[in-house]
Motif scaffolding. Structure first.
Motif, PDB file in Angstrom:
ATOM      1  N   UNK A   1     -60.070  50.240  74.543  1.00  0.00           N
ATOM      2  CA  UNK A   1     -59.247  50.135  75.747  1.00  0.00           C
ATOM      3  C   UNK A   1     -57.996  49.302  75.483  1.00  0.00           C
ATOM      4  N   UNK A   2     -58.155  48.246  74.702  1.00  0.00           N
ATOM      5  CA  UNK A   2     -57.029  47.349  74.452  1.00  0.00           C
ATOM      6  C   UNK A   2     -55.994  47.956  73.515  1.00  0.00           C
ATOM      7  N   UNK A   3     -56.455  48.729  72.519  1.00  0.00           N
ATOM      8  CA  UNK A   3     -55.533  49.188  71.485  1.00  0.00           C
ATOM      9  C   UNK A   3     -55.321  50.679  71.380  1.00  0.00           C
ATOM     10  N   UNK A   4     -56.000  51.444  72.227  1.00  0.00           N
ATOM     11  CA  UNK A   4     -55.879  52.899  72.122  1.00  0.00           C
ATOM     12  C   UNK A   4     -54.455  53.398  72.258  1.00  0.00           C
ATOM     13  N   UNK A   5     -53.697  52.808  73.167  1.00  0.00           N
ATOM     14  CA  UNK A   5     -52.320  53.253  73.376  1.00  0.00           C
ATOM     15  C   UNK A   5     -51.439  52.957  72.170  1.00  0.00           C
ATOM     16  N   UNK A   6     -51.848  51.989  71.352  1.00  0.00           N
ATOM     17  CA  UNK A   6     -51.100  51.650  70.139  1.00  0.00           C
ATOM     18  C   UNK A   6     -51.575  52.437  68.923  1.00  0.00           C
ATOM     19  N   UNK A   7     -52.567  53.301  69.122  1.00  0.00           N
ATOM     20  CA  UNK A   7     -53.059  54.105  68.011  1.00  0.00           C
ATOM     21  C   UNK A   7     -54.258  53.531  67.298  1.00  0.00           C
ATOM     22  N   UNK A   8     -55.013  52.661  67.977  1.00  0.00           N
ATOM     23  CA  UNK A   8     -56.188  52.061  67.349  1.00  0.00           C
ATOM     24  C   UNK A   8     -57.393  52.998  67.448  1.00  0.00           C
TER      25      UNK A   8
END
Length: 254
Positions: free
Chosen positions: A60-67
């Motif tokens: 949830x924290x990093x998905x938008x950054x490509x994690x």
């Protein structure tokens, strides 16, 4: 009658938590706990359950950054002495990330015996950071070689340990962190006062701390003031940083 060939056990990566990003820019490999000695195959369901909440939070924290976040499924439950099977599987998993996603940074985040595996495999060229949560470490023995630390040079390292851990002595992780600090300044260690091995009492704070650290080292987000202070402080201060109750809800960034 011909003997049936024994199937070769292989480590594997679990499915990524949540929808996998179209363009992966970083990977966290979650390393569950294990046993000191065992030839049994671990249960994939139990392994995933032990790290599921953390995996979902990081996604949830990093998905938008490509994690992308994966659980590593070991070949065997046991470390098994010099074979260091869990560390070998962690290194294989880092190789697999490179094969799948290319040249992206990898964070090894391990619990219990998985914490030891993360520390051992942290020298892999794709790894830029290591998280060891309540790491299982062997008792110090003058007849045995000490746990290696030189492989962690150039990595950013976070260790978290409950002060009432009944499974592995938190002083062992402090001493290891102090040795790592001699080859790598980018090391911090947080103590969770009164909590035990599974860190259930302060689970939310521990997960918030890991999230803060991972998002900072993977994507350059500002680290929280406690993490910055712990990384900058000389030993023993930065290696005995208390994890404040409510960390993550009352967090104030600069």
């Amino acid at each position: 009658m011909a003997q049936q060939a024994t199937a070769v056990r292989r480590a594997r990566l679990g499915r990524a938590f949540g929808p996998e990003p179209r363009a992966v820019s970083g990977v966290v490999l979650l390393l569950p706990g294990g046993a000191e000695s065992s030839d049994r195959r671990p249960s994939p369901l139990l392994a995933a359950a032990s790290v599921r909440a953390l995996g979902r939070r990081l996604t949830r924290a990093g998905g938008a950054d490509g994690l992308a976040v994966h659980v590593v499924h070991y070949r065997y439950r046991g470390w098994n002495g010099g074979e260091a099977r869990l560390a070998s599987d962690a290194a294989w998993a880092a190789d697999e990330v490179v094969r799948r996603y290319g040249d992206v940074p990898v964070c090894l985040a391990g619990l219990d015996m998985g914490g030891r595996a993360a520390l051992h495999a942290g020298g892999h060229e794709a790894v830029n950071s290591v998280v060891a949560i309540a790491p299982w470490l062997p008792e110090e023995d003058v007849a045995a070689p000490p746990e290696p630390v030189k492989q962690l040079a150039g990595r950013r390292v976070l260790v978290v340990h409950g002060t009432n851990d009944e499974r592995t002595d938190p002083e062992l992780s402090f001493r290891l962190a102090a040795r790592v600090k001699k080859v790598n300044r980018e090391v911090c260690r947080f103590e969770v006062h009164s909590d035990r091995h599974r860190l259930r009492q302060h689970r939310d704070e521990v997960q918030a701390l890991v999230e803060d650290f991972v998002m900072g080292v993977m994507f350059g987000r500002p680290l929280s003031r406690p993490v910055e202070d712990a990384l900058a402080a000389p030993p023993p201060l930065g290696l005995r940083m208390p994890l404040a109750s409510g960390f993550g809800t009352s967090l104030r960034r600069r």
